[in-house]
Design a protein around this motif. Structure first.
Motif, PDB file in Angstrom:
ATOM      1  N   GLY A 128       0.830  -1.211   0.000  1.00  0.00           N
ATOM      2  CA  GLY A 128       0.000   0.000   0.000  1.00  0.00           C
ATOM      3  C   GLY A 128       0.856   1.248   0.000  1.00  0.00           C
ATOM      4  O   GLY A 128       0.603   2.191  -0.755  1.00  0.00           O
ATOM      5  N   ALA A 129       1.896   1.250   0.839  1.00  0.00           N
ATOM      6  CA  ALA A 129       2.773   2.424   0.927  1.00  0.00           C
ATOM      7  C   ALA A 129       3.484   2.652  -0.397  1.00  0.00           C
ATOM      8  O   ALA A 129       3.639   3.795  -0.840  1.00  0.00           O
ATOM      9  N   ALA A 130       3.900   1.558  -1.061  1.00  0.00           N
ATOM     10  CA  ALA A 130       4.582   1.706  -2.345  1.00  0.00           C
ATOM     11  C   ALA A 130       3.637   2.312  -3.378  1.00  0.00           C
ATOM     12  O   ALA A 130       4.033   3.176  -4.166  1.00  0.00           O
ATOM     13  N   ALA A 131       2.367   1.877  -3.349  1.00  0.00           N
ATOM     14  CA  ALA A 131       1.390   2.429  -4.302  1.00  0.00           C
ATOM     15  C   ALA A 131       1.183   3.919  -4.051  1.00  0.00           C
ATOM     16  O   ALA A 131       1.151   4.726  -4.990  1.00  0.00           O
ATOM     17  N   VAL A 132       1.065   4.292  -2.770  1.00  0.00           N
ATOM     18  CA  VAL A 132       0.891   5.710  -2.445  1.00  0.00           C
ATOM     19  C   VAL A 132       2.121   6.504  -2.879  1.00  0.00           C
ATOM     20  O   VAL A 132       2.008   7.586  -3.464  1.00  0.00           O
ATOM     21  N   ALA A 133       3.310   5.936  -2.633  1.00  0.00           N
ATOM     22  CA  ALA A 133       4.543   6.620  -3.017  1.00  0.00           C
ATOM     23  C   ALA A 133       4.585   6.822  -4.529  1.00  0.00           C
ATOM     24  O   ALA A 133       4.947   7.901  -5.013  1.00  0.00           O
ATOM     25  N   PHE A 134       4.181   5.800  -5.259  1.00  0.00           N
ATOM     26  CA  PHE A 134       4.163   5.893  -6.719  1.00  0.00           C
ATOM     27  C   PHE A 134       3.259   7.039  -7.181  1.00  0.00           C
ATOM     28  O   PHE A 134       3.656   7.886  -7.974  1.00  0.00           O
ATOM     29  N   LEU A 135       2.054   7.076  -6.613  1.00  0.00           N
ATOM     30  CA  LEU A 135       1.107   8.131  -7.000  1.00  0.00           C
ATOM     31  C   LEU A 135       1.604   9.515  -6.616  1.00  0.00           C
ATOM     32  O   LEU A 135       1.514  10.458  -7.401  1.00  0.00           O
ATOM     33  N   LEU A 182      -7.430   0.521  -1.949  1.00  0.00           N
ATOM     34  CA  LEU A 182      -8.483   0.508  -0.931  1.00  0.00           C
ATOM     35  C   LEU A 182      -8.921  -0.916  -0.647  1.00  0.00           C
ATOM     36  O   LEU A 182      -9.108  -1.324   0.495  1.00  0.00           O
ATOM     37  N   TYR A 183      -9.060  -1.685  -1.734  1.00  0.00           N
ATOM     38  CA  TYR A 183      -9.476  -3.076  -1.613  1.00  0.00           C
ATOM     39  C   TYR A 183      -8.464  -3.848  -0.769  1.00  0.00           C
ATOM     40  O   TYR A 183      -8.824  -4.608   0.125  1.00  0.00           O
ATOM     41  N   SER A 227      -6.310  -2.588   1.443  1.00  0.00           N
ATOM     42  CA  SER A 227      -6.257  -2.164   2.838  1.00  0.00           C
ATOM     43  C   SER A 227      -7.501  -2.625   3.584  1.00  0.00           C
ATOM     44  O   SER A 227      -7.473  -2.830   4.788  1.00  0.00           O
ATOM     45  N   LYS A 228      -8.623  -2.822   2.879  1.00  0.00           N
ATOM     46  CA  LYS A 228      -9.825  -3.399   3.504  1.00  0.00           C
ATOM     47  C   LYS A 228      -9.541  -4.832   3.930  1.00  0.00           C
ATOM     48  O   LYS A 228      -9.900  -5.261   5.010  1.00  0.00           O
ATOM     49  N   LYS A 229      -8.879  -5.574   3.016  1.00  0.00           N
ATOM     50  CA  LYS A 229      -8.582  -6.968   3.290  1.00  0.00           C
ATOM     51  C   LYS A 229      -7.674  -7.114   4.507  1.00  0.00           C
ATOM     52  O   LYS A 229      -7.750  -8.069   5.256  1.00  0.00           O
ATOM     53  N   GLU A 230      -6.823  -6.101   4.641  1.00  0.00           N
ATOM     54  CA  GLU A 230      -5.839  -6.137   5.720  1.00  0.00           C
ATOM     55  C   GLU A 230      -6.507  -6.128   7.092  1.00  0.00           C
ATOM     56  O   GLU A 230      -6.037  -6.750   8.030  1.00  0.00           O
ATOM     57  N   ASP A 231      -7.622  -5.438   7.218  1.00  0.00           N
ATOM     58  CA  ASP A 231      -8.260  -5.308   8.534  1.00  0.00           C
ATOM     59  C   ASP A 231      -9.034  -6.556   8.933  1.00  0.00           C
ATOM     60  O   ASP A 231      -9.751  -7.110   8.167  1.00  0.00           O
ATOM     61  N   ARG A 257     -22.197   4.871   3.957  1.00  0.00           N
ATOM     62  CA  ARG A 257     -21.060   5.551   4.548  1.00  0.00           C
ATOM     63  C   ARG A 257     -19.735   5.188   3.879  1.00  0.00           C
ATOM     64  O   ARG A 257     -18.962   6.066   3.502  1.00  0.00           O
ATOM     65  N   GLY A 258     -19.505   3.884   3.712  1.00  0.00           N
ATOM     66  CA  GLY A 258     -18.269   3.451   3.059  1.00  0.00           C
ATOM     67  C   GLY A 258     -18.176   3.997   1.651  1.00  0.00           C
ATOM     68  O   GLY A 258     -17.133   4.509   1.229  1.00  0.00           O
ATOM     69  N   PHE A 259     -19.303   3.927   0.947  1.00  0.00           N
ATOM     70  CA  PHE A 259     -19.351   4.415  -0.422  1.00  0.00           C
ATOM     71  C   PHE A 259     -19.029   5.904  -0.488  1.00  0.00           C
ATOM     72  O   PHE A 259     -18.224   6.352  -1.299  1.00  0.00           O
ATOM     73  N   LEU A 260     -19.654   6.676   0.409  1.00  0.00           N
ATOM     74  CA  LEU A 260     -19.410   8.130   0.421  1.00  0.00           C
ATOM     75  C   LEU A 260     -17.951   8.436   0.729  1.00  0.00           C
ATOM     76  O   LEU A 260     -17.362   9.347   0.143  1.00  0.00           O
TER      77      LEU A 260
END
Lengths: 284, 286
Positions: free
Chosen positions: A216-223, A277-278, A280-284, B100-103
């Motif tokens: 995730g951090a690498a993707a953010v750094a890239f952007l 996002l997908y 980081s969702k999986k991560e939780d 909420r998640g969508f927003l």
């Protein structure tokens, strides 16, 4: 007032309207940019003359679509290369830095941590000029003392990489640290009791655990690197990155080819963002 | 447990971090400070001088631009806060859990796109031949196109737009920890909405407000793109003065002095902000 309380109709409605207005405000400029990329016109403005893909595919000479626009394509490629190196460098150093501040104890740790956070509050323009000055000073020094001309000290591709790396690493550190805080240290200790060295334990246990955060951090750094303008502006040499190149075109009068580039950028970053996002969702 | 392996990994972690921070952050900024005190004597020889700083105070345009930039960055921060508070409140406390998640995703998306693209979008909308003018002319609201770009209000709007995210995200995360029962209790005791906002919500959100404000202020202060493209020639933003010294006049020492002044300004204001709200940078960053 909140969901669990009875709310009056006017209150709910005015709030809903406000939110709709807010999201319109957020998306209006992006939507208009994308739509006008398909307008059959020589200017990025109304009226609507019909649908056309000219600004993507036309080979010229009157209208040069983005897929035939060498200058813009070259700057996209430069941005890709820059972002690639920045992402790798800052991810490696940022991960080291996260380990350093989360797992090690040493004198002056607080001051060094404070210094690590400094790039967050230094305006990007200042980072750019100070690096430009320092590189210039170093270049002059090398030339006068040893008579060698070191290319990296002049505004160039690698100076841009270094400039972006210098502040993006802080973001990587913060992202990786946040995940490392949740790591159960007894796992690493268990590995070491079973005979692994510290390095092996980190490599086989801790880094496996950190993987989603590191990606995730690498993707953010890239952007961040791909889009950076302020720092790059002062360090760029003969190979402009995409934001710099676009800026020059927008400032000096624009054609709808900028709309088509914007559309590609918007779709590209949205896909990358949703992907991230997908994960980081999986991560939780 | 402090065997050899520990020391090796320690140095392995420490050395790249030290290289990064000292070579790319500390030394360049010391160089910036030193060069800001350099200049040329009347004979053209390099000397130490305070001339660069004197110029700043003597030329009204420089310090006027400086103050103007600081003031407008503060106004931007305040407007961003006013706009972000109800938005984040709605998302956390009013929206249905499913929307909420969508927003939230919808809220973040535009900020992944390059600032340049967003500013360009506003230019297409607002300029004299822009989309707004086209529709207003069509509908007969105006007879003459109006130039809506290149004024201070548009510029501030652009700055608010580009830095919005950095206020909304900390506000959302801090509001998530606000216990609904506090608001319910206040409601049962017949507190007005304004009182609830003033005595419960804002005090609870203080850490988020501080970190959001610091980031937004800093981004606005150091922004070059938005004032330059949306404010036009009248924007008078301090980063443009720095750019002019470096690129147009090629007076790097003067530019270094300006850069250092901007750095001092942003540090002082952030420091005061942290002191007033009794927080430190470490807490704010996390």
């Amino acid at each position: 007032m909140i969901r669990s309380l009875p709310n009056s109709k006017p209150y709910t409605w005015s709030f809903n309207l406000f939110i709709i207005a807010y999201f319109t405000f957020l998306f209006a400029p992006l939507a208009v940019t994308c739509i006008l990329a398909f307008n059959d016109s020589n200017f990025p403005s109304m009226p609507w003359n019909g649908f056309s893909l000219d600004w993507f595919t036309s080979p010229g000479p009157e209208r040069v679509g983005i897929f035939h626009d060498d200058q813009n394509l070259r700057s996209i490629w430069t941005s890709f290369q820059t972002a690639f190196y920045v992402a790798i460098l800052s991810t490696v150093v940022g991960t080291c830095s996260a380990f350093l501040f989360e797992q090690e104890e040493f004198p002056f740790k607080k001051s060094l941590y404070f210094l690590m956070l400094a790039p967050l509050v230094i305006p990007g323009v200042i980072l750019g000029i100070s690096l430009l000055l320092a590189a210039n000073t170093a270049g002059t020094f090398f030339e006068e003392s040893f008579g060698i001309d070191v290319g990296i000290f002049r505004p160039s591709f690698w100076l841009v990489v270094l400039g972006q790396f210098s502040f993006i690493t802080t973001f990587v550190t913060l992202v990786v640290s946040a995940r490392l805080k949740k790591f159960d240290n007894s796992l690493e200790e268990a590995a070491m009791i079973l005979g692994a060295t510290r390095l092996e334990a980190i490599w086989f246990v801790t880094l496996r655990y950190l993987r989603p955060a590191v990606i995730g951090a690498a993707a953010v750094a890239f952007l961040m690197s791909f889009e950076n303008f302020n720092t790059t502006l002062f360090l760029v040499g003969s190979e402009p990155t995409l934001p710099i190149n676009l800026y020059l075109q927008v400032r000096d009068g624009s054609t709808p080819v900028i709309n088509s580039i914007s559309l590609l950028l918007i779709s590209g970053t949205s896909i990358l963002a949703l992907f991230n996002l997908y994960f980081s969702k999986k991560e939780d | 447990m402090m065997g050899n392996g520990f020391r090796i990994t320690f140095w392995l972690f420490l050395s790249p971090v030290l290289l990064w921070l000292f070579l790319l952050i500390v030394i360049p900024h010391i160089d910036l400070l030193l060069l800001s005190f350099r200049g040329e004597s009347d004979m053209g020889d390099p000397i130490w001088t305070l001339q660069n700083y004197k110029n700043f105070f003597i030329e009204p345009i420089y310090w006027y631009t400086f103050l103007r930039t600081a003031l407008y960055a503060m106004i931007t921060t305040f407007c961003t806060f006013i706009l972000a508070l109800p938005v984040s409140f709605y998302i956390v406390k009013l929206a249905r859990p499913r929307t909420r998640g969508f927003l939230t995703v919808l809220l973040l998306l535009p900020f992944w796109v390059s600032e340049l693209v967003r500013v360009y979008g506003w230019m297409i909308l607002l300029r004299e031949s822009g989309v707004f003018n086209y529709f207003m002319l069509k509908m007969g609201i105006i007879d003459q196109p109006i130039e809506m770009l290149y004024n201070d209000i548009t510029m501030i709007m652009g700055l608010v737009y580009t830095s919005m995210l950095f206020m909304v995200v900390p506000l959302i995360s801090v509001m998530e920890s606000l216990d609904d029962s506090l608001i319910e209790a206040a409601h049962d005791l017949e507190a007005s909405r304004f009182d609830i906002l003033r005595t419960i919500i804002i005090p609870h959100c203080k850490p988020g407000i501080t970190s959001g404000s610091i980031v937004v202020f800093m981004l606005a202060l150091g922004n070059y793109l938005t004032p330059n493209l949306m404010g036009g020639k009248n924007s008078l933003w301090f980063t443009e003065q720095i750019y002019n010294q470096f690129i147009a006049s090629f007076n790097w020492n003067q530019g270094a002095a300006f850069g250092f002044l901007l750095l001092v300004l942003s540090s002082v204001i952030i420091w005061v902000g942290l002191k007033v709200t009794r927080q430190n940078l470490g807490e704010v960053a996390s």
